[in-house]
Design a protein around this motif. Sequence first.
Motif, short mmCIF file in Angstrom:
data_model
loop_
_atom_site.label_atom_id
_atom_site.label_comp_id
_atom_site.label_asym_id
_atom_site.label_seq_id
_atom_site.Cartn_x
_atom_site.Cartn_y
_atom_site.Cartn_z
N ARG A 80 0.83 -1.21 0.00
CA ARG A 80 0.00 0.00 0.00
C ARG A 80 0.86 1.26 0.00
N GLY A 84 0.73 3.93 -2.90
CA GLY A 84 0.39 5.30 -2.49
C GLY A 84 1.42 6.30 -2.98
N PRO A 113 -5.00 -0.87 -5.01
CA PRO A 113 -6.21 -0.98 -4.17
C PRO A 113 -7.24 0.09 -4.52
N LEU A 116 -7.34 3.37 -2.35
CA LEU A 116 -6.26 4.31 -2.65
C LEU A 116 -6.55 5.05 -3.96
#
Length: 132
Positions: A80, A84, A113, A116
Motif C-alpha cells: 500500500r 500510495g 487498491p 487508494l
Amino acid sequence: TDKEAQVVLPALAERVGHRLPALREATKELLQRAHKVYPPAAVATIFFQRLRSKNRRSAGDLLQLLCTIETSTGATPRGRRDVGLLLQLAAEKEAAVRDGAVQLLRALGTAVPEDLLRAAPAAVREAVAPGA
C-alpha cells in the motif's frame, strides 16, 4: 554479493539523473542490468526507496527502470505504501515523473487498491484507468 549490491545500487540510483548525458546514460545502462544479476524484487525495493529523491530527473529515470522490471519480471513492490507513493508521483508537476508513475501504475493493473485509487485526484484516476 548482497552487501555490495546494497551499497552500489543506491549510489547509482541517486546518480542516474545526473545532468551530464554521458554519465546519465552509462548509469542507466548499469541499472538496467542490475535485476539480471541481483534479485529483481530487491532491486525494485532499492529503486522505490530512492523515488523520494530531490532530484526529479533521477525519480523519472528510476520509474522507467521500475517499469522495465515490472514488465519483464513482475517483481515490483506492491504494498500500500508503494502504490500510495506512485499515486502521489502521478500527480507530480514534473512530466517525466508523472508519466513514469502513470505507466508503472498501468503495468501494475489490478494491484492498485480501490480505496487508494478513489482517494487520488481525478486526473490521476483517469490516467490510470484501464483503456486510458
